[in-house]
Design an enzyme around this catalytic site. Sequence first.
Site, PDB file in Angstrom:
ATOM      1  N   GLU A 179       0.856  -1.367   0.185  1.00 12.32           N
ATOM      2  CA  GLU A 179       0.071   0.068   0.066  1.00 12.32           C
ATOM      3  C   GLU A 179       0.766   1.177  -0.035  1.00 12.32           C
ATOM      4  O   GLU A 179       1.335   1.561   1.156  1.00 12.32           O
ATOM      5  CB  GLU A 179      -0.978  -0.053   1.178  1.00 12.32           C
ATOM      6  CG  GLU A 179      -2.090   1.130   1.221  1.00 12.32           C
ATOM      7  CD  GLU A 179      -1.846   2.172   1.881  1.00 12.32           C
ATOM      8  OE1 GLU A 179      -1.343   3.364   1.265  1.00 12.32           O
ATOM      9  OE2 GLU A 179      -1.655   2.306   3.056  1.00 12.32           O
ATOM     10  N   CYS A 200      -2.868   8.542   3.401  1.00 13.46           N
ATOM     11  CA  CYS A 200      -2.511   8.290   1.922  1.00 13.46           C
ATOM     12  C   CYS A 200      -3.744   8.444   1.022  1.00 13.46           C
ATOM     13  O   CYS A 200      -3.409   8.448  -0.168  1.00 13.46           O
ATOM     14  CB  CYS A 200      -1.790   6.783   2.017  1.00 13.46           C
ATOM     15  SG  CYS A 200      -3.028   5.732   2.740  1.00 13.46           S
TER      16      CYS A 200
END
Length: 270
Positions: free
Chosen positions: A42, A76
């Site tokens: 990720e 993020c």
Amino acid sequence: MMRWTIKLLYTVIKKISFTGSTRIAKLLAGYAAGTLKKMTIEAGGNAPFIVFDDADIDQAVEGAIASKFRNSGQTCVCANRLLIQSSVYADFAAKLAARVSSFVVGDGFDEKTTHGPLIHAKAIDKVDAHVQDAISKGAKVLVGGERLKDVGPAFYAPTVLSEVDPSSQSFSEETFGPLATLTKFETEDEAVRIANQTEVGLAGYFYSRDIGRVWRVAEKLEVGMVGANIGAVSAAYAPFGGVKESGYGREGGHSIDEFMITKFVSFGGL
């Protein structure tokens, strides 16, 4: 230390799950490739946030606040590029600027504080560099746009810039700070094209009350997670992850599959 890390990757570790920058993700993937280890990555994001002319503007503003400014823009999946259809651009910009101007930046132990510091000095420098770059290319400051040195060395004013050119650094780099950049578009196809002009694809958001458009745009956005008329996409029960250089594999819902190997056993001759 590096030799020991590489030895672990080759001999002991069976699976790697990593959350962090795309640069480090590529480095780890290179190490893992030597023994074809499974990875879940990720990595970085550059989330578009699109507001169409049929959206509920007040709802879209609140979604933008939730998506862009939570944790002072340091997640993020924060919206990084706000794309607004021309016919509702002025209304959205005015309402967003008004909401952001009400933020109180300061000590997290003060009950009046709504937003706190960035993680370190380099983060402040990056936000300011993106702001100055956008201004140099024609952007206008609606709110903020400056370091808050009187508050502390790691504080930056929550900022809204209008008329941001797609050639700006904030379009190609994840800001990871309290900067909302507004860019005008005319058509749905143009919005999708701009949204997909990035090497990463973690999350994407858009606001529209046209159900046909909701399905159409959700399919076209090159991201792993889509928020349609909502400014938050993560939940413990939902798969979390991206496409392109945002990584592969999923955390959250169904993530146990990432740590398992399917084995087929065929019996005969018993």
